[in-house]
Design a protein around this motif. Structure first.
Motif, PDB file in Angstrom:
ATOM      1  N   LEU A  17       1.135  -1.252   0.158  1.00 57.27           N
ATOM      2  CA  LEU A  17      -0.023   0.030   0.000  1.00 57.27           C
ATOM      3  C   LEU A  17       0.982   1.153   0.248  1.00 57.27           C
ATOM      4  N   PRO A  18       1.582   1.600  -1.065  1.00 53.96           N
ATOM      5  CA  PRO A  18       2.731   2.548  -1.005  1.00 53.96           C
ATOM      6  C   PRO A  18       1.964   3.945  -1.072  1.00 53.96           C
ATOM      7  N   PHE A  19       2.592   5.069  -0.396  1.00 54.52           N
ATOM      8  CA  PHE A  19       2.016   6.290  -0.684  1.00 54.52           C
ATOM      9  C   PHE A  19       3.391   7.137  -0.613  1.00 54.52           C
ATOM     10  N   VAL A  20       3.439   8.210  -1.247  1.00 54.29           N
ATOM     11  CA  VAL A  20       4.583   9.320  -1.334  1.00 54.29           C
ATOM     12  C   VAL A  20       4.161  10.461  -0.290  1.00 54.29           C
ATOM     13  N   ASP A  21       5.353  10.834   0.445  1.00 56.25           N
ATOM     14  CA  ASP A  21       5.433  11.850   1.247  1.00 56.25           C
ATOM     15  C   ASP A  21       6.144  12.864   1.023  1.00 56.25           C
ATOM     16  N   PHE A  22       5.822  14.018   0.499  1.00 56.43           N
ATOM     17  CA  PHE A  22       6.863  15.101   0.233  1.00 56.43           C
ATOM     18  C   PHE A  22       6.909  16.214   1.184  1.00 56.43           C
ATOM     19  N   LYS A  23       8.036  16.658   1.483  1.00 54.79           N
ATOM     20  CA  LYS A  23       8.294  17.499   2.891  1.00 54.79           C
ATOM     21  C   LYS A  23       9.307  18.648   2.150  1.00 54.79           C
ATOM     22  N   MET A  24       8.843  19.774   2.875  1.00 57.08           N
ATOM     23  CA  MET A  24       9.629  21.192   2.941  1.00 57.08           C
ATOM     24  C   MET A  24       9.843  21.491   4.232  1.00 57.08           C
ATOM     25  N   GLY A  25      11.046  21.467   4.948  1.00 58.86           N
ATOM     26  CA  GLY A  25      11.088  21.793   6.314  1.00 58.86           C
ATOM     27  C   GLY A  25      10.258  20.841   7.186  1.00 58.86           C
ATOM     28  N   SER A  26       9.396  21.419   8.062  1.00 60.21           N
ATOM     29  CA  SER A  26       8.489  20.931   8.772  1.00 60.21           C
ATOM     30  C   SER A  26       7.114  20.326   8.289  1.00 60.21           C
ATOM     31  N   VAL A  27       6.828  20.690   7.132  1.00 58.02           N
ATOM     32  CA  VAL A  27       5.690  20.805   6.378  1.00 58.02           C
ATOM     33  C   VAL A  27       5.894  19.369   5.492  1.00 58.02           C
ATOM     34  N   SER A  28       4.848  18.533   5.781  1.00 63.82           N
ATOM     35  CA  SER A  28       4.742  17.244   4.911  1.00 63.82           C
ATOM     36  C   SER A  28       3.350  16.788   4.505  1.00 63.82           C
ATOM     37  N   LEU A  29       3.260  16.734   3.230  1.00 58.75           N
ATOM     38  CA  LEU A  29       1.962  16.240   2.655  1.00 58.75           C
ATOM     39  C   LEU A  29       2.010  14.864   1.866  1.00 58.75           C
ATOM     40  N   GLN A  30       0.991  14.167   1.744  1.00 59.79           N
ATOM     41  CA  GLN A  30       1.091  12.825   1.033  1.00 59.79           C
ATOM     42  C   GLN A  30       0.048  12.710   0.173  1.00 59.79           C
ATOM     43  N   THR A  31       0.502  11.407  -0.639  1.00 61.62           N
ATOM     44  CA  THR A  31      -0.628  11.168  -1.733  1.00 61.62           C
ATOM     45  C   THR A  31      -1.454  10.104  -1.019  1.00 61.62           C
ATOM     46  N   PRO A  32      -2.443   9.623  -1.493  1.00 59.96           N
ATOM     47  CA  PRO A  32      -3.356   8.781  -1.230  1.00 59.96           C
ATOM     48  C   PRO A  32      -2.601   7.261  -1.141  1.00 59.96           C
ATOM     49  N   ASN A  33      -2.881   6.166  -0.618  1.00 58.67           N
ATOM     50  CA  ASN A  33      -2.310   4.978  -0.684  1.00 58.67           C
ATOM     51  C   ASN A  33      -2.714   4.383  -2.338  1.00 58.67           C
ATOM     52  N   ALA A  34      -1.812   3.557  -2.940  1.00 54.79           N
ATOM     53  CA  ALA A  34      -2.022   2.758  -3.819  1.00 54.79           C
ATOM     54  C   ALA A  34      -2.124   1.324  -3.405  1.00 54.79           C
ATOM     55  N   VAL A  35      -2.802   0.594  -4.151  1.00 51.50           N
ATOM     56  CA  VAL A  35      -3.155  -0.801  -3.582  1.00 51.50           C
ATOM     57  C   VAL A  35      -2.628  -2.114  -4.470  1.00 51.50           C
ATOM     58  N   ASN A  36      -1.676  -2.666  -3.693  1.00 55.09           N
ATOM     59  CA  ASN A  36      -0.917  -4.029  -4.280  1.00 55.09           C
ATOM     60  C   ASN A  36      -0.529  -3.808  -5.723  1.00 55.09           C
ATOM     61  N   GLN A  37       0.248  -2.820  -6.187  1.00 53.45           N
ATOM     62  CA  GLN A  37       0.694  -2.364  -7.600  1.00 53.45           C
ATOM     63  C   GLN A  37       2.241  -2.218  -7.460  1.00 53.45           C
ATOM     64  N   VAL A  38       3.039  -3.032  -8.104  1.00 53.78           N
ATOM     65  CA  VAL A  38       4.394  -2.989  -8.318  1.00 53.78           C
ATOM     66  C   VAL A  38       4.565  -1.511  -9.069  1.00 53.78           C
ATOM     67  N   ASN A  39       3.999  -0.982  -9.961  1.00 52.12           N
ATOM     68  CA  ASN A  39       4.008   0.368 -10.455  1.00 52.12           C
ATOM     69  C   ASN A  39       2.564   1.059 -10.309  1.00 52.12           C
ATOM     70  N   ASN A  40       2.856   2.070  -9.778  1.00 51.83           N
ATOM     71  CA  ASN A  40       1.850   2.877  -9.258  1.00 51.83           C
ATOM     72  C   ASN A  40       1.687   4.406  -9.749  1.00 51.83           C
ATOM     73  N   ASP A  41       0.450   4.645 -10.513  1.00 50.10           N
ATOM     74  CA  ASP A  41       0.162   6.057 -10.951  1.00 50.10           C
ATOM     75  C   ASP A  41      -0.948   6.858 -10.039  1.00 50.10           C
ATOM     76  N   TYR A  42      -0.381   7.907  -9.506  1.00 53.84           N
ATOM     77  CA  TYR A  42      -1.314   8.604  -8.569  1.00 53.84           C
ATOM     78  C   TYR A  42      -1.889   9.891  -9.513  1.00 53.84           C
ATOM     79  N   THR A  43      -2.864   9.395 -10.213  1.00 49.81           N
ATOM     80  CA  THR A  43      -3.381  10.119 -11.469  1.00 49.81           C
ATOM     81  C   THR A  43      -4.105  11.137 -10.874  1.00 49.81           C
ATOM     82  N   ASN A  44      -3.616  12.507 -11.505  1.00 44.70           N
ATOM     83  CA  ASN A  44      -4.370  13.914 -11.106  1.00 44.70           C
ATOM     84  C   ASN A  44      -4.264  14.312  -9.612  1.00 44.70           C
ATOM     85  N   GLU A  45      -3.220  13.702  -9.014  1.00 42.40           N
ATOM     86  CA  GLU A  45      -2.699  14.218  -7.735  1.00 42.40           C
ATOM     87  C   GLU A  45      -1.764  15.274  -7.751  1.00 42.40           C
ATOM     88  N   LYS A  46      -2.136  16.284  -6.884  1.00 45.67           N
ATOM     89  CA  LYS A  46      -1.277  17.405  -6.738  1.00 45.67           C
ATOM     90  C   LYS A  46      -0.934  17.898  -5.413  1.00 45.67           C
TER      91      LYS A  46
END
Length: 312
Positions: A17-46
């Protein structure tokens, strides 16, 4: 779009269930979880993060982490990477980063097929996304900080009059949903706007999402009557305020693009802490805060609107 690929090394896990966490300093924002995929596209995520070199003390790296698991409980760090954001100033670039083992951060740069860092494949995956650093008008930023301070002061005064403490908000209080606004009227504008029949519009801003009303002629009681719905995801947008601004449209010359707003004149606006309207629609009459740096006659303008913050 954001993608994480080549996670073959983790196929044996009970749940991927991978998700990506982006950080600038102490601020952190994440994508949703992808589900059971080796290759994951978080389409239209900004993901929208604020870059302030003063706060970050000159640090200019965007930190990227890929995690596996439930964001609200147990999760395991798969790999990390970082990238210098300055080369993307006003120029969107595609970034491709090989993930490095936890606690090892490569000296990464925006994607270039000739760069040797791209060969640092540790066999644990790769993250790909587009990156763009946009400037913020410093004067407008100063006004927005003042408007937010004014909004908080008004809220504290109302709470004091009602004999109730100001609610202490938690991150968990914010939910994914939409902030719905209907701009009804703008009234008591500066006299010159009405006398000169200036063309005005209302601009709404939530994070980097900007919406503009249709253009109307300034009157003593200017009718706008326009609805807006702005998506809000607390995991992807760090701002917690909605800004409502009133602008004068510049006089257009023949052949000039009506969408060009570079020389439009800012009149004033107001900030709203929309969390207080979660499942609580209200009609408000809010005083406009003017730009103190402008040589403009003081006025007591206001904007009437309906607002509701509704969960998905």
């Amino acid at each position: 779009n954001i993608s994480v690929t080549h996670l073959e090394a983790f196929v044996g896990l009970a749940k991927l269930l991978p998700f990506v966490d982006f950080k600038m300093g102490s601020v952190s924002l994440q994508t949703p979880n992808a589900v059971n995929q080796v290759n994951n596209d978080y389409t239209n995520e900004k993901i929208e993060l604020i870059y302030n070199p003063e706060v970050l003390k000159g640090k200019r790296d965007l930190e990227v982490e890929v995690w596996n698991g439930d964001k609200n409980s147990n999760s395991t760090l798969i790999g990390t990477a970082n990238v210098d954001i300055l080369p993307t100033y006003k120029q969107q670039m595609q970034v491709e980063l090989f993930l490095q083992p936890p606690k090892v951060t490569p000296d990464a740069k925006p994607a270039d097929p000739n760069d040797t860092w791209q060969k640092q494949d540790q066999g644990i995956g790769k993250v790909v996304f587009y990156l763009l650093l946009l400037p913020e008008d410093l004067r407008q930023k100063s006004w927005r900080e003042g408007a937010l301070s004014s909004a908080r002061s008004q809220r504290e005064q109302i709470s004091a009059r009602n004999g109730q403490p100001v609610p202490q908000l938690q991150v968990s209080d914010y939910v994914k949903g939409s902030v719905n606004i209907k701009i009804l009227t703008v009234h008591n504008l500066p006299e010159f706007c009405i006398m000169d029949k200036k063309q005005i519009y209302v601009q709404l801003m939530l994070g980097t999402d900007q919406r503009k009303s249709h253009i109307v002629t300034a009157e003593a009681d200017t009718q706008v009557n326009e609805d807006f719905s702005m998506k809000f995801n607390p995991l992807q947008i760090s701002e917690r305020e909605l800004y409502i601004e009133v602008w004068i449209k510049k006089d257009l010359t023949v052949g000039e693009d009506d969408e060009d707003d570079e020389d439009d004149e800012f009149i004033g606006g107001v900030a709203i802490e929309f969390i207080y309207f979660l499942n609580n629609p209200q009609q408000l009459d809010l005083q406009i805060v003017g730009d103190s740096t402008e040589d403009m006659i003081e006025f007591s303008g206001a904007v009437s609107l309906e607002v509701a913050y509704l969960p998905d």
